[in-house]
Design a protein around this motif. Structure first.
Motif, PDB file in Angstrom:
ATOM      1  N   MET A   1       0.913  -0.947  -0.207  1.00 14.87           N
ATOM      2  CA  MET A   1      -0.146   0.554  -0.048  1.00 14.87           C
ATOM      3  C   MET A   1       1.120   1.156  -0.415  1.00 14.87           C
ATOM      4  N   LEU A   2       2.329   1.231   1.136  1.00 13.02           N
ATOM      5  CA  LEU A   2       2.862   2.399   1.069  1.00 13.02           C
ATOM      6  C   LEU A   2       3.315   2.763  -0.554  1.00 13.02           C
ATOM      7  N   PHE A   3       3.574   1.441  -1.427  1.00 12.15           N
ATOM      8  CA  PHE A   3       5.038   1.317  -2.548  1.00 12.15           C
ATOM      9  C   PHE A   3       4.026   2.175  -3.383  1.00 12.15           C
ATOM     10  N   VAL A   4       1.798   2.026  -3.500  1.00  9.24           N
ATOM     11  CA  VAL A   4       1.300   2.398  -4.509  1.00  9.24           C
ATOM     12  C   VAL A   4       1.360   4.197  -4.326  1.00  9.24           C
ATOM     13  N   ALA A   5       1.401   4.835  -2.556  1.00 17.57           N
ATOM     14  CA  ALA A   5       0.861   6.104  -2.517  1.00 17.57           C
ATOM     15  C   ALA A   5       2.681   6.693  -2.501  1.00 17.57           C
ATOM     16  N   ILE A   6       3.997   5.819  -2.720  1.00 17.85           N
ATOM     17  CA  ILE A   6       5.174   6.478  -3.535  1.00 17.85           C
ATOM     18  C   ILE A   6       4.913   6.466  -4.937  1.00 17.85           C
ATOM     19  N   ALA A   7       4.184   5.726  -5.039  1.00 15.36           N
ATOM     20  CA  ALA A   7       4.487   5.707  -6.972  1.00 15.36           C
ATOM     21  C   ALA A   7       3.502   6.876  -7.098  1.00 15.36           C
ATOM     22  N   LEU A   8       2.675   7.257  -6.365  1.00 17.18           N
ATOM     23  CA  LEU A   8       1.084   7.717  -7.222  1.00 17.18           C
ATOM     24  C   LEU A   8       1.932   9.353  -6.877  1.00 17.18           C
ATOM     25  N   ALA A   9       2.974   9.454  -5.803  1.00 16.09           N
ATOM     26  CA  ALA A   9       3.030  10.678  -5.579  1.00 16.09           C
ATOM     27  C   ALA A   9       4.282  11.308  -6.558  1.00 16.09           C
ATOM     28  N   LEU A  10       5.205  10.246  -6.986  1.00 18.14           N
ATOM     29  CA  LEU A  10       6.203  10.485  -7.808  1.00 18.14           C
ATOM     30  C   LEU A  10       5.355  10.683  -9.698  1.00 18.14           C
ATOM     31  N   VAL A  11       4.323  10.268  -9.733  1.00 24.06           N
ATOM     32  CA  VAL A  11       3.576  10.670 -11.033  1.00 24.06           C
ATOM     33  C   VAL A  11       2.708  11.982 -10.444  1.00 24.06           C
ATOM     34  N   VAL A  12       2.139  12.027  -9.263  1.00 19.95           N
ATOM     35  CA  VAL A  12       0.912  12.680 -10.131  1.00 19.95           C
ATOM     36  C   VAL A  12       1.592  14.233  -8.986  1.00 19.95           C
ATOM     37  N   VAL A  13       2.809  14.639  -8.670  1.00 23.28           N
ATOM     38  CA  VAL A  13       3.322  15.772  -8.520  1.00 23.28           C
ATOM     39  C   VAL A  13       3.416  16.290  -9.163  1.00 23.28           C
ATOM     40  N   PRO A  14       4.556  15.602  -9.996  1.00 26.23           N
ATOM     41  CA  PRO A  14       5.864  16.643 -10.914  1.00 26.23           C
ATOM     42  C   PRO A  14       4.683  16.271 -12.134  1.00 26.23           C
ATOM     43  N   ALA A  15       3.308  16.095 -12.320  1.00 26.89           N
ATOM     44  CA  ALA A  15       2.286  16.187 -13.709  1.00 26.89           C
ATOM     45  C   ALA A  15       1.211  17.670 -12.701  1.00 26.89           C
ATOM     46  N   LEU A  16       1.484  17.768 -11.802  1.00 28.96           N
ATOM     47  CA  LEU A  16       1.031  19.482 -11.056  1.00 28.96           C
ATOM     48  C   LEU A  16       1.365  19.966 -10.896  1.00 28.96           C
ATOM     49  N   ILE A  17       2.795  20.078 -11.200  1.00 29.87           N
ATOM     50  CA  ILE A  17       3.707  21.529 -11.167  1.00 29.87           C
ATOM     51  C   ILE A  17       3.673  21.554 -13.110  1.00 29.87           C
ATOM     52  N   VAL A  18       3.502  20.465 -13.541  1.00 27.52           N
ATOM     53  CA  VAL A  18       3.763  20.602 -15.176  1.00 27.52           C
ATOM     54  C   VAL A  18       2.849  21.494 -16.004  1.00 27.52           C
ATOM     55  N   LEU A  19       1.429  20.585 -15.167  1.00 29.75           N
ATOM     56  CA  LEU A  19       0.121  21.672 -15.344  1.00 29.75           C
ATOM     57  C   LEU A  19       0.220  22.647 -15.187  1.00 29.75           C
ATOM     58  N   ALA A  20       0.600  23.670 -14.101  1.00 26.82           N
ATOM     59  CA  ALA A  20       0.592  25.259 -13.202  1.00 26.82           C
ATOM     60  C   ALA A  20       1.980  25.310 -14.421  1.00 26.82           C
ATOM     61  N   LEU A  21       3.409  25.061 -14.190  1.00 24.18           N
ATOM     62  CA  LEU A  21       3.869  25.658 -15.081  1.00 24.18           C
ATOM     63  C   LEU A  21       2.949  25.916 -16.585  1.00 24.18           C
ATOM     64  N   ARG A  22       2.894  24.773 -17.138  1.00 18.40           N
ATOM     65  CA  ARG A  22       2.023  25.563 -18.545  1.00 18.40           C
ATOM     66  C   ARG A  22       1.003  26.010 -18.094  1.00 18.40           C
ATOM     67  N   GLN A  23       0.136  26.825 -17.543  1.00 19.85           N
ATOM     68  CA  GLN A  23      -1.374  27.797 -17.390  1.00 19.85           C
ATOM     69  C   GLN A  23       0.091  29.139 -16.908  1.00 19.85           C
ATOM     70  N   TRP A  24       1.466  29.209 -16.487  1.00 21.19           N
ATOM     71  CA  TRP A  24       1.549  30.269 -15.692  1.00 21.19           C
ATOM     72  C   TRP A  24       2.214  30.672 -16.869  1.00 21.19           C
ATOM     73  N   GLY A  25       2.683  30.450 -17.944  1.00 22.99           N
ATOM     74  CA  GLY A  25       2.730  30.344 -19.318  1.00 22.99           C
ATOM     75  C   GLY A  25       2.262  31.216 -20.559  1.00 22.99           C
ATOM     76  N   GLN A  26       0.318  30.229 -20.099  1.00 26.78           N
ATOM     77  CA  GLN A  26      -0.024  30.769 -21.110  1.00 26.78           C
ATOM     78  C   GLN A  26      -0.963  32.131 -20.634  1.00 26.78           C
ATOM     79  N   GLN A  27      -0.822  32.180 -19.366  1.00 24.37           N
ATOM     80  CA  GLN A  27      -1.370  33.523 -19.054  1.00 24.37           C
ATOM     81  C   GLN A  27      -0.564  34.516 -19.187  1.00 24.37           C
ATOM     82  N   ASP A  28       1.104  34.098 -19.003  1.00 24.89           N
ATOM     83  CA  ASP A  28       1.822  35.439 -19.513  1.00 24.89           C
ATOM     84  C   ASP A  28       1.668  35.714 -21.090  1.00 24.89           C
ATOM     85  N   ALA A  29       1.583  34.627 -21.624  1.00 23.22           N
ATOM     86  CA  ALA A  29       1.931  35.075 -23.823  1.00 23.22           C
ATOM     87  C   ALA A  29       0.384  35.940 -23.616  1.00 23.22           C
TER      88      ALA A  29
END
Length: 111
Positions: A1-29
Motif C-alpha cells: 500500500m505504501l509503495f502505491v502511495a509513493i508511486a502515485l506521488a512520484l507521478v501526480v506531483v510532477p504532473a501537477l507542477i507541469v500543469l501549473a507551469l503550463r498555465q502560468w506560461g499561457q497566462q503570461d503569453a
C-alpha cells in the motif's frame, strides 16, 4: 500500500507542477499579446544595457501596473500598461528602482 502511495506521488506531483507551469506560461503569453496589441495604451522603456528588468517589473507590479519584457535593438525593452495620466508615476517608479539611471526617457519621447 505504501509503495502505491509513493508511486502515485512520484507521478501526480510532477504532473501537477507541469500543469501549473503550463498555465502560468499561457497566462503570461496572453498578457504579452494584450499589451502588444495596437489598442493597448502602453509605455515602452529601453532598459539600460547591463540592467536586469526583473526589479523594474517587480516594482511596477507592486504599484499595480502590468508589464512584460521583450528584446529590442539595444537589449531589453519593458512594455508597461498604463492610462494616459500615469506616465509620470511610471517614470518615477523606474527612476526610484534604477537609482543611477539618470532621467528616464520612454521610447515615444525625444531623447
Amino acid at each position: 500500500m505504501l509503495f502505491v502511495a509513493i508511486a502515485l506521488a512520484l507521478v501526480v506531483v510532477p504532473a501537477l507542477i507541469v500543469l501549473a507551469l503550463r498555465q502560468w506560461g499561457q497566462q503570461d503569453a496572453r498578457t504579452e499579446t494584450r499589451l502588444r496589441s495596437p489598442d493597448a495604451h502602453t509605455l515602452s522603456y529601453a532598459v539600460p544595457v547591463g540592467e536586469d528588468p526583473a526589479p523594474l517589473r517587480a516594482a511596477l507590479t507592486h504599484a499595480h501596473f502590468t508589464s512584460v519584457t521583450g528584446r529590442g535593438d539595444a537589449g531589453h525593452c519593458l512594455i508597461v500598461e498604463c492610462r494616459e495620466g500615469q506616465r509620470g508615476q511610471v517614470r518615477e517608479i523606474i527612476e526610484q528602482t534604477l537609482l543611477d539611471s539618470g532621467e528616464v526617457v520612454f521610447q515615444d519621447e525625444p531623447a
